[in-house]
Design a protein around this motif. Structure first.
Motif, short mmCIF file in Angstrom:
data_model
loop_
_atom_site.label_atom_id
_atom_site.label_comp_id
_atom_site.label_asym_id
_atom_site.label_seq_id
_atom_site.Cartn_x
_atom_site.Cartn_y
_atom_site.Cartn_z
N ASN A 154 7.39 6.28 1.30
CA ASN A 154 5.68 6.32 1.64
C ASN A 154 5.24 4.86 1.46
O ASN A 154 3.86 4.91 1.82
N ARG A 202 -0.55 6.32 -6.30
CA ARG A 202 -0.80 5.87 -4.97
C ARG A 202 -1.31 4.47 -4.64
O ARG A 202 -0.72 3.73 -3.88
N LEU A 210 -1.04 8.36 2.15
CA LEU A 210 -1.34 9.69 1.25
C LEU A 210 -2.40 9.94 0.68
O LEU A 210 -3.06 8.86 0.19
N ASP A 211 -2.72 11.07 0.15
CA ASP A 211 -3.96 11.27 -0.60
C ASP A 211 -3.44 11.45 -2.10
O ASP A 211 -2.28 11.77 -2.30
N ALA A 214 -1.26 14.61 -2.94
CA ALA A 214 0.16 14.85 -2.44
C ALA A 214 0.94 13.75 -3.41
O ALA A 214 2.00 14.05 -3.62
N GLU A 217 1.24 15.76 -6.75
CA GLU A 217 2.42 16.93 -6.57
C GLU A 217 3.81 16.26 -6.58
O GLU A 217 4.81 17.14 -7.39
N ALA A 218 4.03 15.16 -6.02
CA ALA A 218 5.55 14.60 -6.07
C ALA A 218 5.58 14.13 -7.65
O ALA A 218 6.62 14.32 -8.10
#
Ligand SMILES: C[S@@+](CC[C@H](N)C(=O)[O-])C[C@H]1O[C@@H](n2cnc3c(N)ncnc32)[C@H](O)[C@@H]1O
Length: 246
Positions: A154, A202, A210-211, A214, A217-218
């Motif tokens: 990402n 992030r 990505l927000d 997300a 969550e990972a």
């Protein structure tokens, strides 16, 4: 759009710095973990190698003078006024031999292609009675899997960390160090909310598409949180090596 590696790296450094500015307490456990092996009342000069935006400086006990070294112009420019931060490669530091009492290297060696050169440089900088504390991601731990997996997929530059493995101690001994301690230490990243946790990672690892939800969550799936008292604490873990010049 970013055209060159330099522009991409500049954007990534700016994003890292935003994360540290917006959540300045998240990584406090890491900074405490690298200072703890220096003893009760350390005195002298500490070199932070590489320093990023000199985030360690505010955690130093009053007897220590701070010198940061980082190859990135963006970090040097972002350094708070009044702090000494030198722009240089970490294998070639423009300071005299034996001019430093302590060297700390936090969360960075996994990007370094020439560890023997860096260890030789740290050995050159340290005076008699000095100490180096190296802390970074250990191979095969959940943060290592997260960085070279989810972050790699990402982050526009990818992430290809060479995490600390069994080759480290022999390299340090060859560079003239005695390893005094080598262990995994828990350095939980603390947040007020899952949203803040996701936004921090992030930005820190530059995953612009990505927000925050997300990313959180990972983080939960691959590393895990402790959520005692409603404040999520990411189960971050580092390998910390304490070594002295011989
Ligand atoms: C993760 S930061 C750690 C900075 C600081 N010690 C901290 O704990 O926040 C990694 C540092 O290594 C430097 N660096 C050198 N080569 C790099 C690369 N290819 N990718 C990322 N960082 C790199 C950067 O300038 C950056 O300051």
């Amino acid at each position: 759009m970013f055209d060159t590696y330099a522009q991409i790296f500049a954007e990534r450094a700016a994003s890292y710095h935003r994360a540290m500015r917006d959540s300045p307490r998240a990584r406090d456990a890491e900074f405490r973990a690298v200072l703890e092996p220096l003893g009760e009342q350390p005195r002298g000069v500490l070199c932070d190698l590489p320093s990023g935006g000199a985030y360690l400086a505010e955690h130093l006990p009053s007897g220590l003078r701070y010198i940061g070294v980082d190859p990135s112009e963006q970090f040097v420019e972002a350094c708070p006024a009044g702090l000494s931060l030198i722009k240089a490669e970490i294998a070639s530091v423009p300071l005299a031999g034996e001019s430093v009492d302590y060297v700390v290297s936090l969360a960075a060696l996994h990007h370094e292609p020439d560890l023997p050169a860096v260890f030789a440089e740290i050995r050159r900088l340290l005076g008699r009675g000095g100490r180096a504390v190296l802390a970074d991601i250990a191979v095969d731990t959940p943060p290592a899997v997260f960085l070279n997996g989810f972050v790699d997929r990402n982050n526009p530059m990818g992430h290809h960390g060479q995490f600390l493995d069994e080759r480290l101690q022999p390299l340090l001994e060859r560079a003239g160090f005695a390893v005094r301690d080598d262990r995994l230490v828990r350095t939980p990243w603390r947040f007020d909310s899952f949203r803040q946790a996701g936004e921090f990672c992030r930005q820190l690892f530059w995953m612009p598409a990505l927000d925050a939800a997300a990313v959180a969550e990972a983080m939960e799936r691959e590393i895990g949180f402790d959520s005692a008292g409603g404040s999520p604490s990411l189960k971050w873990v580092l390998r910390r090596i304490v070594c002295d010049p011989i």
